[in-house]
Design an enzyme around this catalytic site. Structure first.
Site, short mmCIF file in Angstrom:
data_model
loop_
_atom_site.label_atom_id
_atom_site.label_comp_id
_atom_site.label_asym_id
_atom_site.label_seq_id
_atom_site.Cartn_x
_atom_site.Cartn_y
_atom_site.Cartn_z
N ARG B 47 88.76 -10.62 60.74
CA ARG B 47 89.55 -9.79 61.66
C ARG B 47 89.31 -10.15 63.12
O ARG B 47 90.25 -10.21 63.92
CB ARG B 47 89.23 -8.30 61.44
CG ARG B 47 89.79 -7.69 60.18
CD ARG B 47 89.16 -8.19 58.89
NE ARG B 47 87.73 -7.98 58.78
CZ ARG B 47 86.95 -8.62 57.91
NH1 ARG B 47 87.43 -9.53 57.09
NH2 ARG B 47 85.66 -8.38 57.86
N CYS B 81 85.89 -0.63 58.27
CA CYS B 81 85.78 -1.84 59.10
C CYS B 81 86.45 -1.50 60.41
O CYS B 81 87.67 -1.26 60.45
CB CYS B 81 86.48 -3.04 58.44
SG CYS B 81 86.56 -4.50 59.52
N THR B 83 87.00 -3.34 63.11
CA THR B 83 87.92 -4.36 63.61
C THR B 83 89.26 -4.30 62.88
O THR B 83 90.32 -4.52 63.48
CB THR B 83 87.29 -5.76 63.49
OG1 THR B 83 85.90 -5.68 63.82
CG2 THR B 83 87.96 -6.74 64.43
N THR B 125 82.43 -5.95 67.34
CA THR B 125 82.83 -7.36 67.31
C THR B 125 83.63 -7.69 68.57
O THR B 125 84.18 -6.80 69.23
CB THR B 125 83.73 -7.68 66.10
OG1 THR B 125 84.95 -6.95 66.24
CG2 THR B 125 83.07 -7.33 64.78
N LYS B 165 76.05 -9.82 57.64
CA LYS B 165 77.07 -10.32 56.71
C LYS B 165 76.48 -11.36 55.76
O LYS B 165 76.97 -11.54 54.65
CB LYS B 165 78.27 -10.89 57.47
CG LYS B 165 79.18 -9.79 58.03
CD LYS B 165 80.43 -10.36 58.67
CE LYS B 165 81.33 -9.28 59.26
NZ LYS B 165 81.97 -8.42 58.26
N CYS B 196 80.68 -1.51 64.70
CA CYS B 196 81.02 -2.51 63.68
C CYS B 196 80.24 -2.06 62.47
O CYS B 196 79.04 -1.76 62.57
CB CYS B 196 80.57 -3.91 64.13
SG CYS B 196 80.58 -5.11 62.77
#
Lengths: 240, 240
Positions: B47, B81, B83, B125, B165, B196
């Site tokens: 994203r 999420c 983003t 992000t 991640k 985030c």
């Protein structure tokens, strides 16, 4: 390959299993991870109650969930509930995708990772014990199975499972199940199986002086193994 | 009422969100919990890369997931999420079920729980910051938004997110993001938003001397609130 998780029994155990699938996946970025679909239906009737003759058969709920996962593209289904495995033979006949066997995977893991052990202490729901799921798999592998006495089972093990299902993963639940583990150690168990998916949420790698085998983690590793080794057959290949 | 989780971005954040939904649900036994369906598609294109002009638009993947969740009976959809929220307006037009707004919920929570705060430090992000998601929501609520400098953003915040991640939730990732938080504290931030979904996995309730607001937990509480208050309309009622 998409993984289907037939969950909600209970929800916390499903979240724990999903986390363990992620941890077992070799991945550096999001896009390396497995696509996962979770069907978490906490309205599935109590599995242990059904097996002890005190509640409705959960099979129709499990069949419905397996169908939904199959329709969503799952190519392998994992069921993070030990007790539900007593009903899976019938569920398997209703879907085409393979449904993993947590009990068989755990018996194989114990045999390979703990070859010195001759007797296994079983911490599980009363339904799982009555259905003989672990006893059959472990005795077929040449292992003796030790289960808690009636009082320990009814108060310590069932009590701990109920606490986790109510959201309490504190030390009181761990102490309850450790007490049952101590009884099994005295009676010759060389390791403990945390054979109800609520129990790994309060037990670490050792309890009552014995190693604890976590079937949720075993099933997670088996799920990743299947998802990564079974080659995805593209739809177009069907016409070749 | 069935909750749909549009997840996989990343998988660990989705597991964290599911766990927080369970924790936010008033339940004593499995059957008190909400039915949940999770569509975790980690193949959704990055994203943040899309928002900074370095990757494909993830909208078609998000639309596909929302459709699947709707088809499975979800009556409310949560997207853990931050983003991805930059793309949700278009996704919303493709489904009939409501999709919760994590950013708006978080802005409302900050306003009510921290009325004394006038400036908010945003850890997110680069895509979320460039898209101005939090800035619009927070400035509309009368709050000033402070974002990290380019170096801090590129190394500390992005570095920490990448580590999570990749499965690393250890102290090194926490230290990285704390460093960025310290810069925001010096520049007047009265609290930090862990904006985030990877960040709450390494941040506790406080960092760099400031309270940390966790939008994942805010979204989980909003999801339970919606699921418990919106009355389920039985199918049969349609003919009345």
């Amino acid at each position: 390959m998409t993984v289907g998780i037939l969950g909600g029994m209970g929800p916390l155990a499903t979240a724990d299993f999903y986390r363990k699938v992620i941890d077992a996946t070799p991945a550096g970025v999001d896009q390396d991870h497995l696509p996962v679909v979770v069907w978490a239906d906490p309205t599935v009737p109590d599995r242990s109650a059904a097996l002890t003759g005190h509640g409705p058969d959960p099979t129709p709920w499990l069949v419905r969930g397996a169908h939904r996962l199959e329709a969503l593209g799952a190519r392998v289904i994992a069921t993070p509930c030990n007790t539900a495995h007593a009903f899976l033979d019938e569920v398997r006949t209703s879907v085409r995708v393979p449904m993993l066997d947590m009990i068989a995977e755990t018996a194989a893991e114990i045999r390979s990772a703990h070859p010195e052990v001759t007797a296994v202490g079983l911490l599980a729901t009363t339904g799982t014990i009555r259905a003989g799921l672990y006893q059959r798999a472990l005795e077929a592998a040449g292992l003796r199975v030790v289960v808690p006495g009636e009082l320990s089972q009814g108060e310590a093990v069932t009590g701990a499972i109920r606490r986790v299902k109510a959201g309490d993963t504190g030390p009181a639940a761990a102490r309850l199940v450790e007490r049952a583990g101590e009884e099994l150690a005295v009676r010759g168990a060389g390791l403990l199986v945390a054979g109800c998916t609520e129990l790994p949420l309060v037990l670490g790698g050792r309890s009552a002086g014995l190693p604890v085998v976590d079937p949720t983690a075993v099933l997670a590793r088996a799920t990743v193994r299947e998802a990564l080794t079974v080659r995805e057959v593209p739809v177009a290949a069907g016409v070749l």
